[in-house]
Scaffold this motif. Sequence first.
Motif, PDB file in Angstrom:
ATOM      1  N   ARG A 135       0.801  -1.228   0.000  1.00 58.53           N
ATOM      2  CA  ARG A 135       0.000   0.000   0.000  1.00 58.53           C
ATOM      3  C   ARG A 135       0.832   1.277   0.000  1.00 58.53           C
ATOM      4  NH1 ARG A 135      -5.437  -1.097   1.258  1.00 58.53           N
ATOM      5  NH2 ARG A 135      -5.692   1.096   0.724  1.00 58.53           N
ATOM      6  N   GLY A 136       2.143   1.166   0.214  1.00 58.87           N
ATOM      7  CA  GLY A 136       2.984   2.357   0.254  1.00 58.87           C
ATOM      8  C   GLY A 136       2.735   3.221   1.474  1.00 58.87           C
ATOM      9  N   LEU A 137       2.218   2.625   2.539  1.00 60.26           N
ATOM     10  CA  LEU A 137       1.902   3.335   3.772  1.00 60.26           C
ATOM     11  C   LEU A 137       2.525   2.619   4.954  1.00 60.26           C
ATOM     12  CD1 LEU A 137      -1.935   3.825   3.115  1.00 60.26           C
ATOM     13  CD2 LEU A 137      -0.159   5.573   2.835  1.00 60.26           C
ATOM     14  N   GLN A 138       2.625   3.311   6.085  1.00 54.20           N
ATOM     15  CA  GLN A 138       3.114   2.713   7.318  1.00 54.20           C
ATOM     16  C   GLN A 138       2.037   2.756   8.389  1.00 54.20           C
ATOM     17  OE1 GLN A 138       6.821   4.837   8.299  1.00 54.20           O
ATOM     18  NE2 GLN A 138       7.825   2.848   8.288  1.00 54.20           N
ATOM     19  N   VAL A 139       1.950   1.679   9.173  1.00 52.28           N
ATOM     20  CA  VAL A 139       1.067   1.731  10.335  1.00 52.28           C
ATOM     21  C   VAL A 139       1.657   2.702  11.347  1.00 52.28           C
ATOM     22  CG1 VAL A 139       0.209  -0.617   9.997  1.00 52.28           C
ATOM     23  CG2 VAL A 139       2.212  -0.230  11.459  1.00 52.28           C
ATOM     24  N   GLY A 140       0.806   3.197  12.233  1.00 49.61           N
ATOM     25  CA  GLY A 140       1.248   4.220  13.163  1.00 49.61           C
ATOM     26  C   GLY A 140       2.224   3.737  14.207  1.00 49.61           C
ATOM     27  N   ALA A 156      19.648  -9.767   9.634  1.00 45.33           N
ATOM     28  CA  ALA A 156      19.384  -8.539   8.881  1.00 45.33           C
ATOM     29  C   ALA A 156      18.032  -7.958   9.292  1.00 45.33           C
ATOM     30  CB  ALA A 156      19.397  -8.835   7.386  1.00 45.33           C
ATOM     31  N   PRO A 157      17.862  -6.649   9.198  1.00 42.84           N
ATOM     32  CA  PRO A 157      16.593  -6.020   9.578  1.00 42.84           C
ATOM     33  C   PRO A 157      15.385  -6.602   8.845  1.00 42.84           C
ATOM     34  CG  PRO A 157      18.279  -4.353   9.291  1.00 42.84           C
ATOM     35  CD  PRO A 157      18.881  -5.646   8.830  1.00 42.84           C
ATOM     36  N   GLU A 158      15.585  -7.068   7.617  1.00 41.97           N
ATOM     37  CA  GLU A 158      14.463  -7.632   6.856  1.00 41.97           C
ATOM     38  C   GLU A 158      13.915  -8.910   7.487  1.00 41.97           C
ATOM     39  OE1 GLU A 158      17.008  -5.090   4.435  1.00 41.97           O
ATOM     40  OE2 GLU A 158      17.429  -6.922   5.577  1.00 41.97           O
ATOM     41  N   VAL A 159      14.717  -9.577   8.300  1.00 42.20           N
ATOM     42  CA  VAL A 159      14.334 -10.860   8.882  1.00 42.20           C
ATOM     43  C   VAL A 159      13.564 -10.677  10.189  1.00 42.20           C
ATOM     44  CG1 VAL A 159      15.257 -13.045   9.789  1.00 42.20           C
ATOM     45  CG2 VAL A 159      16.319 -11.956   7.796  1.00 42.20           C
ATOM     46  N   ARG A 160      13.713  -9.561  10.833  1.00 40.17           N
ATOM     47  CA  ARG A 160      13.187  -9.372  12.194  1.00 40.17           C
ATOM     48  C   ARG A 160      12.507  -8.012  12.314  1.00 40.17           C
ATOM     49  NH1 ARG A 160      16.509  -5.482  13.839  1.00 40.17           N
ATOM     50  NH2 ARG A 160      18.694  -5.495  13.132  1.00 40.17           N
ATOM     51  N   LEU A 161      12.002  -7.754  13.492  1.00 37.38           N
ATOM     52  CA  LEU A 161      11.463  -6.444  13.822  1.00 37.38           C
ATOM     53  C   LEU A 161      12.549  -5.383  13.702  1.00 37.38           C
ATOM     54  CD1 LEU A 161       9.175  -4.675  15.109  1.00 37.38           C
ATOM     55  CD2 LEU A 161      10.088  -5.365  17.337  1.00 37.38           C
ATOM     56  N   ASP A 162      12.233  -4.237  13.108  1.00 34.45           N
ATOM     57  CA  ASP A 162      13.200  -3.144  13.007  1.00 34.45           C
ATOM     58  C   ASP A 162      12.451  -1.822  12.894  1.00 34.45           C
ATOM     59  OD1 ASP A 162      13.691  -1.841  10.063  1.00 34.45           O
ATOM     60  OD2 ASP A 162      12.813  -3.836   9.920  1.00 34.45           O
ATOM     61  N   PRO A 163      13.133  -0.677  13.068  1.00 33.96           N
ATOM     62  CA  PRO A 163      12.437   0.615  13.126  1.00 33.96           C
ATOM     63  C   PRO A 163      11.682   1.008  11.869  1.00 33.96           C
ATOM     64  CG  PRO A 163      14.642   0.810  14.041  1.00 33.96           C
ATOM     65  CD  PRO A 163      14.554  -0.539  13.401  1.00 33.96           C
ATOM     66  N   SER A 164      11.992   0.401  10.736  1.00 34.49           N
ATOM     67  CA  SER A 164      11.296   0.777   9.498  1.00 34.49           C
ATOM     68  C   SER A 164       9.905   0.163   9.395  1.00 34.49           C
ATOM     69  CB  SER A 164      12.130   0.352   8.279  1.00 34.49           C
ATOM     70  OG  SER A 164      12.113  -1.067   8.136  1.00 34.49           O
ATOM     71  N   ASP A 165       9.527  -0.691  10.336  1.00 34.28           N
ATOM     72  CA  ASP A 165       8.250  -1.407  10.229  1.00 34.28           C
ATOM     73  C   ASP A 165       7.041  -0.539  10.561  1.00 34.28           C
ATOM     74  OD1 ASP A 165       9.324  -3.891   9.414  1.00 34.28           O
ATOM     75  OD2 ASP A 165       9.885  -4.356  11.474  1.00 34.28           O
ATOM     76  N   ALA A 166       7.217   0.568  11.261  1.00 38.25           N
ATOM     77  CA  ALA A 166       6.100   1.438  11.619  1.00 38.25           C
ATOM     78  C   ALA A 166       6.623   2.844  11.842  1.00 38.25           C
ATOM     79  CB  ALA A 166       5.385   0.927  12.866  1.00 38.25           C
ATOM     80  N   ALA A 167       5.720   3.808  11.876  1.00 43.49           N
ATOM     81  CA  ALA A 167       6.129   5.183  12.149  1.00 43.49           C
ATOM     82  C   ALA A 167       6.784   5.288  13.527  1.00 43.49           C
ATOM     83  CB  ALA A 167       4.918   6.104  12.058  1.00 43.49           C
ATOM     84  N   PHE A 168       6.326   4.444  14.457  1.00 40.19           N
ATOM     85  CA  PHE A 168       6.928   4.388  15.781  1.00 40.19           C
ATOM     86  C   PHE A 168       7.000   2.935  16.225  1.00 40.19           C
ATOM     87  CE2 PHE A 168       6.088   4.806  20.564  1.00 40.19           C
ATOM     88  CZ  PHE A 168       7.444   4.851  20.863  1.00 40.19           C
ATOM     89  N   VAL A 169       8.211   2.472  16.494  1.00 43.62           N
ATOM     90  CA  VAL A 169       8.429   1.107  16.980  1.00 43.62           C
ATOM     91  C   VAL A 169       9.036   1.192  18.373  1.00 43.62           C
ATOM     92  CG1 VAL A 169       9.609  -1.099  16.609  1.00 43.62           C
ATOM     93  CG2 VAL A 169       8.773   0.216  14.638  1.00 43.62           C
ATOM     94  N   ASP A 170       8.332   0.636  19.356  1.00 46.39           N
ATOM     95  CA  ASP A 170       8.857   0.582  20.722  1.00 46.39           C
ATOM     96  C   ASP A 170       8.954  -0.872  21.155  1.00 46.39           C
ATOM     97  OD1 ASP A 170       5.912   0.793  20.709  1.00 46.39           O
ATOM     98  OD2 ASP A 170       6.066   0.628  22.888  1.00 46.39           O
ATOM     99  N   VAL A 171       9.987  -1.170  21.921  1.00 47.38           N
ATOM    100  CA  VAL A 171      10.300  -2.558  22.282  1.00 47.38           C
ATOM    101  C   VAL A 171      10.594  -2.631  23.773  1.00 47.38           C
ATOM    102  CG1 VAL A 171      11.773  -4.552  21.786  1.00 47.38           C
ATOM    103  CG2 VAL A 171      11.301  -2.883  19.978  1.00 47.38           C
ATOM    104  N   ILE A 172      10.087  -3.684  24.428  1.00 52.59           N
ATOM    105  CA  ILE A 172      10.386  -3.948  25.836  1.00 52.59           C
ATOM    106  C   ILE A 172      11.158  -5.262  25.900  1.00 52.59           C
ATOM    107  CG2 ILE A 172       9.447  -4.355  28.135  1.00 52.59           C
ATOM    108  CD1 ILE A 172       6.991  -2.752  27.340  1.00 52.59           C
ATOM    109  N   HIS A 173      12.413  -5.217  26.342  1.00 54.10           N
ATOM    110  CA  HIS A 173      13.270  -6.396  26.455  1.00 54.10           C
ATOM    111  C   HIS A 173      13.303  -6.857  27.919  1.00 54.10           C
ATOM    112  CE1 HIS A 173      15.171  -5.666  22.430  1.00 54.10           C
ATOM    113  NE2 HIS A 173      14.947  -4.400  22.747  1.00 54.10           N
ATOM    114  N   THR A 174      12.986  -8.118  28.167  1.00 56.86           N
ATOM    115  CA  THR A 174      12.966  -8.598  29.556  1.00 56.86           C
ATOM    116  C   THR A 174      13.696  -9.920  29.794  1.00 56.86           C
ATOM    117  OG1 THR A 174      10.817  -9.653  29.171  1.00 56.86           O
ATOM    118  CG2 THR A 174      10.792  -7.428  30.110  1.00 56.86           C
ATOM    119  N   ASP A 175      14.130 -10.603  28.742  1.00 57.03           N
ATOM    120  CA  ASP A 175      14.754 -11.920  28.941  1.00 57.03           C
ATOM    121  C   ASP A 175      15.895 -12.114  27.955  1.00 57.03           C
ATOM    122  OD1 ASP A 175      15.054 -14.438  30.176  1.00 57.03           O
ATOM    123  OD2 ASP A 175      13.772 -15.420  28.697  1.00 57.03           O
TER     124      ASP A 175
END
Length: 446
Positions: A135-140, A156-175
């Motif tokens: 769609r040429g758009l990003q989720v919020g 590589a970023p294409e294989v996993r979650l990375d900042p380009s996947d959404a306008a804002f990507v936040d991550v909580i690391h616990t383990d």
Amino acid sequence: MGAFRLMEYGGAQSVQSPSTPSPLPTSPLPTASTRPHAHTATYLESTQLRWVQEMVGALLSTGEGVGVITVDWSKAAPPTYAQAVANIRLVGVMVGHVVSRLVDMGVSEKAIHLIGHSLGAHLMAYAAAHFTVTRGLQVGRLTGLDPAGPYFASTAPEVRLDPSDAAFVDVIHTDTPTRPWELDRLGAAEAMGHLDFYPNGGRQQAGCQGSAAAHIDREETVAGGVLSYIGCSHRRSFQFFTETITNKRCRFVGVECTSWEEYKTGACWGCEGRVCAPMGYPAHLPQPQENPVPGEGVQPYPARRIFLGTNPERPFCAEQYRVTLITSGHGGHGDLAHFTVTLRGHLRTVTIPAPESASWVEAGGQVSWLGWGSGELSGLYNLRVEYEEDHNLLQALVWRFQPPTLSVEAFIVQMLSTGATVRFPFCGAEMQAGQSYTLLPNAGCQ
């Protein structure tokens, strides 16, 4: 404005096939003011788990116009783990198609929030990427709750979650592992978003120690206790996220720093001149910015690592404190020592234990360390400090006729959430190891 969130979960006990998406809401139809939340969970989890229901209920409580879609991909997440990893590519495309349908129905892509735990975090990344490509758009927004490490760490970023996947990507690391060969950790240590939060250093979480029997007793079922024992720290990510919605009296606020060790020394402190950010549902980019579709020559937003401490039990949210000991130049000597500080306030008492490693306290210098505790003190009545000398081998080789002493000028206590600073002068001659002292705030020494 309301919200629409897509949540993901997987499980061995399921009620829906992954080839049959949850029905879209039809009455009323989503509108541009609707904010969707989509949610997925992790490998081998039941659709009836309490944490899924708790998070859905919390999200729905955030305001009018909020919608939540839970994506059950449990039939695509059977053993082996490697097969489940392979399957999330296809499931991600299907979820991306659902996102596209929502936009066709009038929902703004900026209002869509994808949430995934563990393997589900990468699944949602695939869904977001598919939506962007088609769609040429990003989720919020996309929130990764302790994204899975096995098969994804150092890829590589294409294989996993990375900042380009959404306008804002936040991550909580616990383990996360502290060393590459630690295979018993389920999360990924590397930064994967615009803001990456590392509560308790992102490693073994407070309260996750103890035997399997203790976990079973706490969870009240054998299955729940075993799951808690094996993945206690991994589960903390979604427990923290839900509490950031339901706990109205405390915010999980952390500070940007290079490492957990540096954060605990108090070297990274305060919200002036540093990134100081709330974790979980209230998280947002430190500065508003346009984040167009990748590939248009825009510089990527720099990854920021945010650290904070939590309580070992619910409520997990804790106030962050920095204690600074200031010594005078009198006496001309220092000491390798531990200091345990107890703060007594109007509402409660908070104990800040001494750092794991003793601090060398230089005469005429200062040393700081961090601690955290439940809730607001609402005024500080006094500070009680216990001075314990370090009993390491070097100290044992030094013959002392009497306990070591320090010429202490004051203790200073700072609170992160309010920015308050309270000074506790030491009005004695010298502080002696093995003794406890009670200091009053802003006292005038005679």
